[in-house]
Scaffold this motif. Structure first.
Motif, short mmCIF file in Angstrom:
data_model
loop_
_atom_site.label_atom_id
_atom_site.label_comp_id
_atom_site.label_asym_id
_atom_site.label_seq_id
_atom_site.Cartn_x
_atom_site.Cartn_y
_atom_site.Cartn_z
N TRP A 1 38.73 58.33 53.46
CA TRP A 1 39.69 57.74 52.90
C TRP A 1 39.93 58.74 51.61
CZ3 TRP A 1 39.18 56.40 47.54
CH2 TRP A 1 37.78 56.29 47.31
N ARG A 2 41.24 58.58 51.20
CA ARG A 2 41.61 59.40 50.02
C ARG A 2 42.63 58.59 49.43
NH1 ARG A 2 42.68 65.03 48.74
NH2 ARG A 2 44.80 65.24 47.40
N ILE A 3 42.56 58.19 47.95
CA ILE A 3 43.41 57.56 47.12
C ILE A 3 44.24 58.45 46.23
CG2 ILE A 3 41.91 56.82 45.19
CD1 ILE A 3 43.12 54.05 45.34
N GLU A 4 45.27 58.17 45.67
CA GLU A 4 46.10 59.30 45.00
C GLU A 4 46.84 58.56 43.86
OE1 GLU A 4 48.40 62.20 47.11
OE2 GLU A 4 47.41 61.81 48.97
N ALA A 5 46.95 59.26 42.91
CA ALA A 5 47.90 58.50 41.45
C ALA A 5 48.48 59.64 40.91
CB ALA A 5 46.58 57.73 40.76
N GLN A 6 49.28 59.16 40.27
CA GLN A 6 50.04 60.16 39.06
C GLN A 6 49.26 59.86 37.77
OE1 GLN A 6 53.98 58.15 39.51
NE2 GLN A 6 54.81 60.22 40.09
N VAL A 7 48.74 60.89 37.07
CA VAL A 7 48.10 60.82 36.08
C VAL A 7 48.57 61.53 34.69
CG1 VAL A 7 45.74 61.28 34.96
CG2 VAL A 7 46.02 60.65 37.54
N LEU A 8 48.60 60.62 33.65
CA LEU A 8 48.89 61.09 32.53
C LEU A 8 47.76 61.40 31.62
CD1 LEU A 8 50.92 61.72 29.76
CD2 LEU A 8 51.35 59.23 29.65
N LYS A 9 47.44 62.62 31.23
CA LYS A 9 46.37 62.80 30.40
C LYS A 9 46.54 63.37 29.10
CE LYS A 9 41.98 65.87 30.63
NZ LYS A 9 42.30 66.48 29.42
N TRP A 10 45.94 62.60 28.03
CA TRP A 10 46.35 62.99 26.72
C TRP A 10 45.39 63.95 26.14
CZ3 TRP A 10 50.54 60.47 24.79
CH2 TRP A 10 50.74 59.61 25.46
N LYS A 11 45.79 64.86 25.10
CA LYS A 11 44.68 65.71 24.48
C LYS A 11 43.63 64.99 23.63
CE LYS A 11 47.83 69.61 23.94
NZ LYS A 11 48.40 70.58 23.07
N PRO A 12 42.45 65.61 23.50
CA PRO A 12 41.31 64.73 23.21
C PRO A 12 41.46 64.47 21.97
CG PRO A 12 40.62 67.18 24.00
CD PRO A 12 42.08 66.89 24.06
N TRP A 13 42.27 64.66 20.88
CA TRP A 13 42.55 64.27 19.56
C TRP A 13 43.10 62.71 19.59
CZ3 TRP A 13 47.27 63.14 17.92
CH2 TRP A 13 48.36 63.78 18.51
N ALA A 14 43.93 62.68 20.48
CA ALA A 14 44.77 61.55 21.06
C ALA A 14 43.81 60.56 21.51
CB ALA A 14 45.91 61.99 22.19
N ASN A 15 42.84 61.02 22.55
CA ASN A 15 41.67 59.88 22.88
C ASN A 15 41.01 59.31 21.75
OD1 ASN A 15 41.53 62.27 25.96
ND2 ASN A 15 42.71 60.53 25.81
N VAL A 16 40.80 60.29 20.88
CA VAL A 16 39.87 59.71 19.86
C VAL A 16 40.46 58.75 18.85
CG1 VAL A 16 38.78 60.21 17.58
CG2 VAL A 16 38.45 61.83 19.61
N LEU A 17 42.01 58.96 18.80
CA LEU A 17 42.91 57.91 18.15
C LEU A 17 43.22 56.52 19.19
CD1 LEU A 17 45.44 60.34 16.54
CD2 LEU A 17 43.49 59.21 15.42
N GLY A 18 42.62 56.54 20.22
CA GLY A 18 42.74 55.32 20.94
C GLY A 18 43.65 55.39 22.18
N LEU A 19 44.31 56.55 22.48
CA LEU A 19 45.24 56.70 23.70
C LEU A 19 44.37 57.10 24.80
CD1 LEU A 19 48.42 58.48 22.08
CD2 LEU A 19 48.12 56.23 22.63
N ASP A 20 44.62 56.21 25.52
CA ASP A 20 43.56 56.56 27.18
C ASP A 20 44.66 56.94 28.37
OD1 ASP A 20 41.06 55.52 25.73
OD2 ASP A 20 41.98 53.58 26.13
N THR A 21 43.82 57.77 28.96
CA THR A 21 44.65 58.15 30.14
C THR A 21 45.42 56.99 31.00
OG1 THR A 21 43.06 59.92 30.46
CG2 THR A 21 44.25 59.38 32.57
N GLN A 22 46.70 57.19 31.28
CA GLN A 22 47.42 56.30 31.98
C GLN A 22 47.45 56.58 33.48
OE1 GLN A 22 49.35 53.73 30.10
NE2 GLN A 22 47.42 54.42 28.91
N TYR A 23 47.73 55.83 34.51
CA TYR A 23 47.72 56.15 35.78
C TYR A 23 48.84 55.40 36.58
CZ TYR A 23 45.26 51.92 37.17
OH TYR A 23 44.87 50.66 37.35
N ARG A 24 49.48 55.71 37.48
CA ARG A 24 50.08 54.97 38.56
C ARG A 24 49.68 55.26 40.17
NH1 ARG A 24 56.43 56.01 36.56
NH2 ARG A 24 56.45 54.55 34.78
N LEU A 25 49.09 54.23 40.74
CA LEU A 25 48.55 54.50 42.06
C LEU A 25 49.81 54.91 42.82
CD1 LEU A 25 46.10 51.65 42.59
CD2 LEU A 25 45.55 53.86 42.01
#
Length: 235
Positions: free
Chosen positions: A111-135
Motif C-alpha cells: 500500500w502507498r499513501i501520498e500527501a502534499q507536504v509543507l516543510k519549514w526551515k529548522p529555525w521556524a520549527n524551533v519557533l513552533g511551526l510544524d510541518t503541514q500536510y494534506r492527504l
C-alpha cells in the motif's frame, strides 16, 4: 514550547542582576568585602542563568526538530491473491473534527499513501511551526515491474490534513506559504511525500508526519513480519 526552560533562567538572572547591582553600590560606598563577595555571587548567578538558558534552547531545538505526530492508521484484510481491503482511520483533531474511518480496496503487494507536504526551515520549527500536510491519495503497488505495468491498479482520493475544514478566521499556513514564500524565508520546500509498506492479512500500520516528511511504522506482529524491518518511507 517548554516555557519553564525560559522562565526559570529569566527569574534567576533577574535575581543575579539585582544582587550584582546592589553589590556594586556597596563597593562604591566603600564596603569592599561585602560588595566584592556580592559582585562575585551576582556574576556567578547570571552566568548560571545564561548556561541554563542555553541548555533550554538546546533541548527546545532538539524537541522541535524531532517532533512527529500520527496522521493515519491502516488496517488490512486480505480478500484474495494480491487483493486487500484497507481501513484508513484518521485521528480526531479536537471536538470540531472527530476520528473518521473509510475502507478502500487495494490490488498489489504494497500500500502507498501520498500527501502534499509543507516543510519549514529548522529555525521556524524551533519557533513552533510544524510541518503541514494534506492527504492526497491511497494506492496499491506491485513489487514486480511487469505487474505494475499490466496488472489491475487501484487508487483512491483521500482528504484530510492540517487545514481541511478550517474555520474562516483560521490562517491557512499552506496557502500563505505558497503566496509569500518569496518574501518570508521560512519555507524549506513544498513537495509531494509518500510512504509505503507491504500488505498482509490483519497487518496494521501507523503513518506519521515528521519535520522531514511522512513515515510508516508496523503496529502489530503481522505488519512487522511482512515488513521484516525493511524500508519505511520514500519522498
Amino acid at each position: 514550547m517548554i516555557w519553564w526552560w525560559w522562565i526559570l533562567p529569566a527569574v534567576v538572572a533577574l535575581l543575579g542582576v539585582t544582587l550584582l547591582l546592589t553589590s556594586l553600590g556597596r563597593l562604591f560606598r566603600g564596603r569592599i568585602f561585602t560588595g566584592g563577595v556580592g559582585t562575585i555571587l551576582g556574576g556567578g548567578v547570571i552566568a548560571a542563568a545564561g548556561a541554563a538558558a542555553l541548555l533550554g534552547l538546546n533541548v527546545q531545538t532538539y524537541s522541535r526538530l524531532t517532533y512527529e505526530r500520527p496522521i493515519a492508521t491502516l488496517q488490512l484484510k486480505q480478500i484474495g491473491p494480491q487483493y486487500y481491503e484497507a481501513t484508513v482511520i484518521q485521528p480526531a483533531r479536537g471536538e470540531a473534527e472527530p476520528a473518521r474511518a473509510a475502507v478502500y480496496p487495494l490490488h498489489g503487494d504494497d500500500w502507498r499513501i501520498e500527501a502534499q507536504v509543507l516543510k519549514w526551515k529548522p529555525w521556524a520549527n524551533v519557533l513552533g511551526l510544524d510541518t503541514q500536510y494534506r492527504l492526497d491519495r491511497l494506492s496499491g503497488r506491485y513489487q514486480r515491474i511487469d505487474q505494475e505495468i499490466n496488472a489491475e491498479r487501484s487508487v483512491h482520493a483521500l482528504s484530510g490534513g492540517d487545514d481541511v475544514d478550517a474555520l474562516p478566521w483560521r490562517i491557512d499556513a499552506w496557502d500563505a506559504a505558497r503566496r509569500y514564500r518569496r518574501y518570508v524565508n521560512a519555507v524549506d520546500t513544498l513537495y509531494g511525500g509518500a510512504a509505503y509498506m507491504p500488505m498482509a492479512n490483519n497487518a496494521r500500520y501507523e503513518v506519521w508526519i515528521t519535520q522531514s516528511g511522512l513515515i510508516a511504522r508496523p503496529a502489530n506482529d503481522e505488519a512487522r513480519n511482512a515488513s521484516a524491518g525493511g524500508w519505511v518511507s520514500v519522498r
